[in-house]
Design an enzyme around this catalytic site. Structure first.
Site, PDB file in Angstrom:
ATOM      1  N   THR A  38       0.835  -1.194   0.000  1.00 51.06           N
ATOM      2  CA  THR A  38       0.000   0.000   0.000  1.00 51.06           C
ATOM      3  C   THR A  38       0.874   1.248   0.000  1.00 51.06           C
ATOM      4  O   THR A  38       2.101   1.164  -0.162  1.00 51.06           O
ATOM      5  CB  THR A  38      -1.039  -0.064   1.158  1.00 51.06           C
ATOM      6  OG1 THR A  38      -1.925   1.038   1.022  1.00 51.06           O
ATOM      7  CG2 THR A  38      -0.395  -0.055   2.536  1.00 51.06           C
ATOM      8  N   LYS A  67       3.520   1.429  -3.891  1.00 56.68           N
ATOM      9  CA  LYS A  67       2.897   0.695  -5.005  1.00 56.68           C
ATOM     10  C   LYS A  67       3.696   0.787  -6.317  1.00 56.68           C
ATOM     11  O   LYS A  67       3.755  -0.172  -7.072  1.00 56.68           O
ATOM     12  CB  LYS A  67       1.470   1.206  -5.232  1.00 56.68           C
ATOM     13  CG  LYS A  67       0.519   0.797  -4.107  1.00 56.68           C
ATOM     14  CD  LYS A  67      -0.899   1.196  -4.429  1.00 56.68           C
ATOM     15  CE  LYS A  67      -1.863   0.635  -3.397  1.00 56.68           C
ATOM     16  NZ  LYS A  67      -3.260   0.809  -3.774  1.00 56.68           N
TER      17      LYS A  67
END
Ligand code: NAP
Length: 293
Positions: A78, A82
């Site tokens: 996350t 990413k």
């Protein structure tokens, strides 16, 4: 079991013995992924612990190498990792190619495979919650220039929505996105501002309205959309899941529209990641209960 582990724990291998899945982020202590994945793993008698791993920017490459050495099966990735996750992978899926970033990593046969389940997760959420097909739909997306908004816009175009209105407070953030979508997909893309008049006019031509702005997370936030423009035929999805019912969703309910929140998107993206790692189908309702109880 600690609430959050760090790169030092990876280096020293001071992790739970069966820690083979993780969510990587910075910060990551708020992530609900461990609850939902652990419930699904336990229910299928898969002896794996899913942990939170807080990695500072720049620590991801080393972390991937250490995790491979420790026999990790994979991880979720996350914010803010990413893009770096994509760049550190050997094989990237079509979904990663389209969305530009990865949220799911599978360590397999010495290789790092990157996927993105955010987009497909959202489509499953919309189609199941609203009992409709996104292919051929006309949609208004609020906050299309944000991180989530760009991914959502791309996925909607990828799966063949018909007409897509993109709105963002900072209109210039839509220039590249709308060009890319028009060049690559058949959907008819319309970029609009975020004035009440523009949003209200766009709403007249769509069935589905999606909020991907962060407006609604705080009680004092203004609504992201002129609420009086919501009609009973609208399907209103708010990517926000905390609070579970934003002002937008409350107003939509009062107007007689169908509504749903971002919890289903979170759960479906997680369920697809789970299938990639384990080749098993997790119990969606159990994952839902694990997050909400
Ligand atoms: P982000 O990249 O920071 O984007 C924020 C978006 O909100 C931008 O479009 C921004 O417009 C807009 N915005 C912020 N303040 C605004 C204001 N006062 N007026 C109008 N627009 C405003 O954040 P993100 O990661 O995309 O997340 C956006 C939302 O999606 C969050 O609420 C997050 O919780 C939710 N989300 C949900 C899931 C899920 O699984 N359900 C996953 C990811 C994100 P500008 O471009 O003009 O700044």
């Amino acid at each position: 079991m600690k609430h959050v582990y760090t790169i030092s724990d990876l280096r020293e291998n001071s992790l739970p013995e069966n820690a083979k899945l993780a969510v990587l982020g910075y910060p990551v202590s708020h992530s609900a992924s461990p609850q939902m994945h652990q419930a699904a793993l336990d229910a299928l008698n898969i002896d794996i612990s899913y942990i939170r791993l807080e990695l500072k920017p720049g620590e991801l490459t080393e972390a991937f190498t250490l995790m491979q050495g420790l026999g990790f099966l994979g991880c979720n990735v996350t914010i803010p990792h990413k893009l770096e996750a994509r760049e550190n992978s050997h094989v990237i899926s079509d979904s990663v190619k389209a969305l530009g970033v990865a949220n799911t990593i599978h360590f397999k046969d010495g290789k790092i495979l990157a996927d993105n389940t955010d987009g497909p997760g959202l489509i499953q959420a919309l189609e199941e919650d609203f009992k409709t097909s996104i292919k051929g739909s006309d949609i208004l997306l609020l906050g299309a220039g944000g991180g989530a908004g760009k991914a959502i816009a791309t996925q909607l175009a990828r799966v063949g929505c018909h007409k897509l209105y993109l709105s963002n407070r900072t209109a210039s953030k839509l220039d590249d996105l709308s060009q890319k979508l028009s060049d690559n997909y058949a959907a008819s893309i319309h970029t609009i501002g975020n004035s009440a008049e523009e949003l209200s006019n766009a709403a007249k031509g769509v069935t589905i309205i999606i909020n991907a702005t962060s407006l609604g997370m705080k009680p004092e936030d203004a609504a992201p959309f002129p609420l009086e423009s919501i009609c009973p035929h609208h399907l209103v999805y708010d990517a926000i899941y905390s609070p579970p019912k934003t002002e937008l969703l409350r107003a939509a309910e009062s107007a007689g529209a169908k509504t749903s929140n971002g919890l289903s998107m979170l759960i479906h993206q997680g369920a697809i990641s789970f299938q990639i790692w384990t080749e098993r189908t997790p119990d969606i309702s159990l994952m839902h209960r694990a997050i909400t109880s």
